[in-house]
Design a protein around this motif. Structure first.
Motif, PDB file in Angstrom:
ATOM      1  N   SER A 156      26.737 -13.890  -8.529  1.00  0.00           N
ATOM      2  CA  SER A 156      26.720 -12.677  -7.718  1.00  0.00           C
ATOM      3  C   SER A 156      25.343 -12.033  -7.720  1.00  0.00           C
ATOM      4  O   SER A 156      24.600 -12.073  -8.702  1.00  0.00           O
ATOM      5  N   VAL A 157      25.019 -11.426  -6.577  1.00  0.00           N
ATOM      6  CA  VAL A 157      23.824 -10.612  -6.408  1.00  0.00           C
ATOM      7  C   VAL A 157      24.274  -9.312  -5.758  1.00  0.00           C
ATOM      8  O   VAL A 157      25.072  -9.329  -4.816  1.00  0.00           O
ATOM      9  N   THR A 158      23.781  -8.191  -6.259  1.00  0.00           N
ATOM     10  CA  THR A 158      24.156  -6.898  -5.707  1.00  0.00           C
ATOM     11  C   THR A 158      23.015  -6.359  -4.856  1.00  0.00           C
ATOM     12  O   THR A 158      21.898  -6.182  -5.339  1.00  0.00           O
ATOM     13  N   PHE A 159      23.315  -6.123  -3.584  1.00  0.00           N
ATOM     14  CA  PHE A 159      22.341  -5.584  -2.643  1.00  0.00           C
ATOM     15  C   PHE A 159      22.649  -4.110  -2.384  1.00  0.00           C
ATOM     16  O   PHE A 159      23.796  -3.746  -2.100  1.00  0.00           O
ATOM     17  N   GLY A 160      21.637  -3.273  -2.435  1.00  0.00           N
ATOM     18  CA  GLY A 160      21.794  -1.868  -2.049  1.00  0.00           C
ATOM     19  C   GLY A 160      22.890  -1.173  -2.811  1.00  0.00           C
ATOM     20  O   GLY A 160      22.996  -1.281  -4.039  1.00  0.00           O
ATOM     21  N   ASP A 161      23.740  -0.460  -2.068  1.00  0.00           N
ATOM     22  CA  ASP A 161      24.791   0.354  -2.668  1.00  0.00           C
ATOM     23  C   ASP A 161      26.037  -0.487  -2.922  1.00  0.00           C
ATOM     24  O   ASP A 161      27.036  -0.429  -2.184  1.00  0.00           O
ATOM     25  N   ASN A 162      25.954  -1.305  -3.954  1.00  0.00           N
ATOM     26  CA  ASN A 162      27.122  -2.041  -4.447  1.00  0.00           C
ATOM     27  C   ASN A 162      27.693  -3.021  -3.428  1.00  0.00           C
ATOM     28  O   ASN A 162      28.906  -3.221  -3.342  1.00  0.00           O
ATOM     29  N   VAL A 163      26.810  -3.662  -2.641  1.00  0.00           N
ATOM     30  CA  VAL A 163      27.230  -4.768  -1.793  1.00  0.00           C
ATOM     31  C   VAL A 163      27.054  -6.042  -2.599  1.00  0.00           C
ATOM     32  O   VAL A 163      25.932  -6.436  -2.921  1.00  0.00           O
ATOM     33  N   ARG A 164      28.142  -6.661  -2.976  1.00  0.00           N
ATOM     34  CA  ARG A 164      28.102  -7.795  -3.895  1.00  0.00           C
ATOM     35  C   ARG A 164      28.347  -9.093  -3.126  1.00  0.00           C
ATOM     36  O   ARG A 164      29.388  -9.273  -2.497  1.00  0.00           O
ATOM     37  N   ALA A 165      27.370  -9.981  -3.177  1.00  0.00           N
ATOM     38  CA  ALA A 165      27.468 -11.275  -2.516  1.00  0.00           C
ATOM     39  C   ALA A 165      27.346 -12.381  -3.544  1.00  0.00           C
ATOM     40  O   ALA A 165      26.569 -12.276  -4.509  1.00  0.00           O
ATOM     41  N   TYR A 166      28.118 -13.440  -3.335  1.00  0.00           N
ATOM     42  CA  TYR A 166      28.044 -14.621  -4.192  1.00  0.00           C
ATOM     43  C   TYR A 166      27.325 -15.710  -3.400  1.00  0.00           C
ATOM     44  O   TYR A 166      27.773 -16.104  -2.315  1.00  0.00           O
ATOM     45  N   ARG A 171      30.221 -13.607 -12.157  1.00  0.00           N
ATOM     46  CA  ARG A 171      30.047 -12.228 -11.707  1.00  0.00           C
ATOM     47  C   ARG A 171      29.093 -11.556 -12.683  1.00  0.00           C
ATOM     48  O   ARG A 171      29.397 -11.414 -13.868  1.00  0.00           O
ATOM     49  N   LEU A 172      27.939 -11.132 -12.176  1.00  0.00           N
ATOM     50  CA  LEU A 172      26.844 -10.670 -13.029  1.00  0.00           C
ATOM     51  C   LEU A 172      26.622  -9.164 -12.895  1.00  0.00           C
ATOM     52  O   LEU A 172      26.848  -8.592 -11.824  1.00  0.00           O
ATOM     53  N   PRO A 173      26.141  -8.520 -13.953  1.00  0.00           N
ATOM     54  CA  PRO A 173      25.768  -7.107 -13.855  1.00  0.00           C
ATOM     55  C   PRO A 173      24.676  -6.916 -12.810  1.00  0.00           C
ATOM     56  O   PRO A 173      23.758  -7.743 -12.699  1.00  0.00           O
ATOM     57  N   PRO A 174      24.729  -5.848 -12.016  1.00  0.00           N
ATOM     58  CA  PRO A 174      23.741  -5.651 -10.947  1.00  0.00           C
ATOM     59  C   PRO A 174      22.298  -5.611 -11.434  1.00  0.00           C
ATOM     60  O   PRO A 174      21.387  -5.985 -10.690  1.00  0.00           O
ATOM     61  N   ASP A 175      22.088  -5.159 -12.672  1.00  0.00           N
ATOM     62  CA  ASP A 175      20.714  -5.004 -13.163  1.00  0.00           C
ATOM     63  C   ASP A 175      20.211  -6.222 -13.938  1.00  0.00           C
ATOM     64  O   ASP A 175      19.093  -6.202 -14.469  1.00  0.00           O
ATOM     65  N   LEU A 176      20.981  -7.308 -14.004  1.00  0.00           N
ATOM     66  CA  LEU A 176      20.541  -8.489 -14.741  1.00  0.00           C
ATOM     67  C   LEU A 176      19.617  -9.319 -13.856  1.00  0.00           C
ATOM     68  O   LEU A 176      19.986  -9.717 -12.745  1.00  0.00           O
ATOM     69  N   ASP A 177      18.414  -9.598 -14.352  1.00  0.00           N
ATOM     70  CA  ASP A 177      17.448 -10.420 -13.615  1.00  0.00           C
ATOM     71  C   ASP A 177      17.797 -11.885 -13.850  1.00  0.00           C
ATOM     72  O   ASP A 177      17.185 -12.572 -14.657  1.00  0.00           O
ATOM     73  N   PHE A 178      18.787 -12.359 -13.108  1.00  0.00           N
ATOM     74  CA  PHE A 178      19.360 -13.673 -13.356  1.00  0.00           C
ATOM     75  C   PHE A 178      18.354 -14.797 -13.120  1.00  0.00           C
ATOM     76  O   PHE A 178      18.251 -15.726 -13.921  1.00  0.00           O
ATOM     77  N   SER A 179      17.597 -14.730 -12.040  1.00  0.00           N
ATOM     78  CA  SER A 179      16.678 -15.821 -11.722  1.00  0.00           C
ATOM     79  C   SER A 179      15.605 -15.989 -12.784  1.00  0.00           C
ATOM     80  O   SER A 179      15.107 -17.096 -13.006  1.00  0.00           O
ATOM     81  N   ALA A 180      15.246 -14.895 -13.487  1.00  0.00           N
ATOM     82  CA  ALA A 180      14.222 -14.978 -14.531  1.00  0.00           C
ATOM     83  C   ALA A 180      14.726 -15.697 -15.780  1.00  0.00           C
ATOM     84  O   ALA A 180      13.921 -16.120 -16.619  1.00  0.00           O
ATOM     85  N   LEU A 181      16.049 -15.841 -15.918  1.00  0.00           N
ATOM     86  CA  LEU A 181      16.604 -16.478 -17.110  1.00  0.00           C
ATOM     87  C   LEU A 181      16.467 -18.001 -17.071  1.00  0.00           C
ATOM     88  O   LEU A 181      16.461 -18.639 -18.118  1.00  0.00           O
ATOM     89  N   PHE A 182      16.349 -18.580 -15.877  1.00  0.00           N
ATOM     90  CA  PHE A 182      16.211 -20.026 -15.767  1.00  0.00           C
ATOM     91  C   PHE A 182      14.846 -20.448 -16.305  1.00  0.00           C
ATOM     92  O   PHE A 182      13.807 -20.057 -15.785  1.00  0.00           O
ATOM     93  N   HIS A 183      14.860 -21.233 -17.383  1.00  0.00           N
ATOM     94  CA  HIS A 183      13.650 -21.705 -18.063  1.00  0.00           C
ATOM     95  C   HIS A 183      12.866 -20.546 -18.671  1.00  0.00           C
ATOM     96  O   HIS A 183      11.701 -20.708 -19.038  1.00  0.00           O
ATOM     97  N   GLY A 184      13.490 -19.370 -18.802  1.00  0.00           N
ATOM     98  CA  GLY A 184      12.801 -18.204 -19.314  1.00  0.00           C
ATOM     99  C   GLY A 184      13.112 -17.917 -20.772  1.00  0.00           C
ATOM    100  O   GLY A 184      13.914 -18.606 -21.416  1.00  0.00           O
ATOM    101  N   VAL A 185      12.476 -16.882 -21.287  1.00  0.00           N
ATOM    102  CA  VAL A 185      12.708 -16.421 -22.661  1.00  0.00           C
ATOM    103  C   VAL A 185      13.959 -15.551 -22.692  1.00  0.00           C
ATOM    104  O   VAL A 185      14.275 -14.838 -21.736  1.00  0.00           O
ATOM    105  N   ASP A 186      14.697 -15.621 -23.810  1.00  0.00           N
ATOM    106  CA  ASP A 186      15.932 -14.865 -24.005  1.00  0.00           C
ATOM    107  C   ASP A 186      16.979 -15.184 -22.938  1.00  0.00           C
ATOM    108  O   ASP A 186      17.697 -14.308 -22.443  1.00  0.00           O
ATOM    109  N   GLU A 187      17.104 -16.448 -22.603  1.00  0.00           N
ATOM    110  CA  GLU A 187      18.150 -16.904 -21.688  1.00  0.00           C
ATOM    111  C   GLU A 187      19.514 -16.546 -22.272  1.00  0.00           C
ATOM    112  O   GLU A 187      19.772 -16.758 -23.460  1.00  0.00           O
TER     113      GLU A 187
END
Length: 440
Positions: free
Chosen positions: A187-197, A403-419
């Protein structure tokens, strides 16, 4: 043996399996001398499957400790084509000194499972394995055959994993016409709680390229006009600073159009980079699908400070849009010139359409667990084992639902630190995959 009497039991086990798989170091450096190998993880998966009653294929794929596990769960209608559900056992390296928790701890803390592979992709392996066991132990029969594949070497192109299996054991995937794998359904949250998968329908091609420049060896104290290091540095700088042209593929247009419908945001082509930036953290991934990229990643030259070497080399990670190969090669010729030697390993782009019964089943499964959800197709800037299975004519999607928290930087976790991956996201994904596998 663990009893899995309910789906909640399976979801809880998926968390445990994810944690335990993370604790098994399967680091893939791409270098045969330093690769750990997938054997221990494959043995773990094989044991969990066989104790649930599966017959498995356990295959060492062309090199020591590069193991794969494949099994098939028979469906209610054997005349229907099979569905392939695949995931890779290997992970990229991690430096423990950079992490808050040890990357192979598999720690469950603060509502997350931590460690290398948490999102890439031992969370999906945990869900796959938990559901496979749940179905077998409880006599649950899906509508068609489901092939579960746990493979090696995805992080280095699949030469000892999916690519090897497709080339040497295509019979393992007999009858499969569709597949789901990693990096989609999150999931990615756009704007005011518009949640798209976002469901992956396309991915860029990969070219891991080696550049080589030759010069004249000599003493570092003298004047030299044929210095391989200098010539390579110039070529790498030209390539690294080059901006490839904007190209809107069908998959990207459909994604941006879908976001516009959900949010009202506009994506004018004369300022597309700026418009994509409003997507938030996912903009890094989406922005990389607007054009080809060629990022220098490694440099190697010389063996002593006062010796000018005769050869200098650089590694470049190239990602190429569907339909762009000829134009990309022409630009490389112009940027690098005739004196820079090139060699590479290449995997093609893949792309499918966002339609059909399988897409409907994915969307229905997500909506059943999140009624406010929307599903959108997107192009992955990286690559997956879908490239290998495409050689068998298998239509692939990225669908590893979270389903991910809106503030989680999910794309940064791939190959990133603190995955890390939220525990509740694994519970959610297990329920969605269960609905999907029982209805597709």
């Amino acid at each position: 043996m663990t009893e899995l009497l309910t789906l909640d039991d399976a979801a809880a086990e998926a968390v445990t399996l994810t944690s335990e798989l993370i604790q098994i170091d399967t680091t893939n450096t791409g270098d045969p001398d330093t690769v750990v190998g997938e054997r221990v993880a494959a043995e773990y998966v094989a044991r969990k499957l066989t104790e649930a009653g599966y017959e498995i294929s356990y295959i060492e794929s062309g090199a020591v400790d590069r193991h794969n596990v494949i099994t098939r769960l028979s469906g209610a209608d054997p005349s229907r084509p099979a569905l392939l559900v695949h995931g890779h056992l290997d992970v990229v390296p991690a430096d423990p000194t950079e992490w808050s928790l040890h990357p192979f701890s598999g720690a469950i803390r603060d509502g997350y499972v931590w460690g290398r592979g948490a999102v890439d992709m031992k969370d999906m392996l945990g869900m796959m394995l938990a559901l496979a066991r749940y179905y077998k132990l409880n006599g649950i029969v899906p509508p068609r055959d489901v092939i579960f594949a746990f493979v090696a070497d995805e992080e280095a192109g699949g030469s000892y994993g999916a690519q090897w299996l497709v080339d040497h054991h295509p019979e393992l995937f007999e009858g499969a016409t569709e597949a789901i794998g990693e990096v989609g359904g999150f999931s990615v949250t756009f704007g005011d709680n518009v949640r798209a998968y976002l469901i992956e329908t396309a991915e860029k091609g990969i070219r891991w390229m080696k550049l080589r420049v030759r010069g004249t060896a000599g003493h570092g104290s003298m004047v030299h006009h044929d210095n391989a290091v200098t010539k390579l540095a110039d070529a790498v700088a030209r390539l690294g600073n080059h901006r490839f042209p904007l190209v809107l593929t069908d998959s990207v247009r459909e994604f941006l159009g879908g976001v516009s419908e959900l949010t009202g945001w506009e994506f004018p082509e004369d300022d597309l980079d700026g418009a994509v930036a409003k997507l938030g953290t996912i903009s890094r991934m989406i922005g990389a699908t607007l054009r080809d990229t060629a990022n220098p990643t490694m440099l190697e030259a010389g063996y002593k400070a006062n010796v000018i070497p005769s050869v200098a080399e650089a590694s470049v990670d190239c990602r190429i849009l569907p339909g762009r190969m000829a134009a990309f090669n022409a630009e490389l010729d112009e940027i690098l010139g005739p004196d820079v030697e090139r060699e590479w390993m290449e995997l093609p782009p893949v792309e499918t359409t966002f339609d059909g019964a399988l897409v409907d089943a994915m969307t229905a499964a997500v909506l059943a667990e999140d009624p406010e959800a929307h599903t959108l197709p997107y192009m992955l800037s990286g690559g997956t084992d879908a490239k290998a299975f495409a050689k068998l004519g298998i239509r692939s999607f990225g669908f590893s639902p979270l389903r991910l928290p809106p503030d989680l930087d999910f794309s940064a976790l791939f190959h990133g630190v603190d995955e890390r991956v939220p525990v509740e996201a694994i519970h959610f994904g297990t329920r969605v995959l269960d609905r999907f596998l029982r209805s597709c």
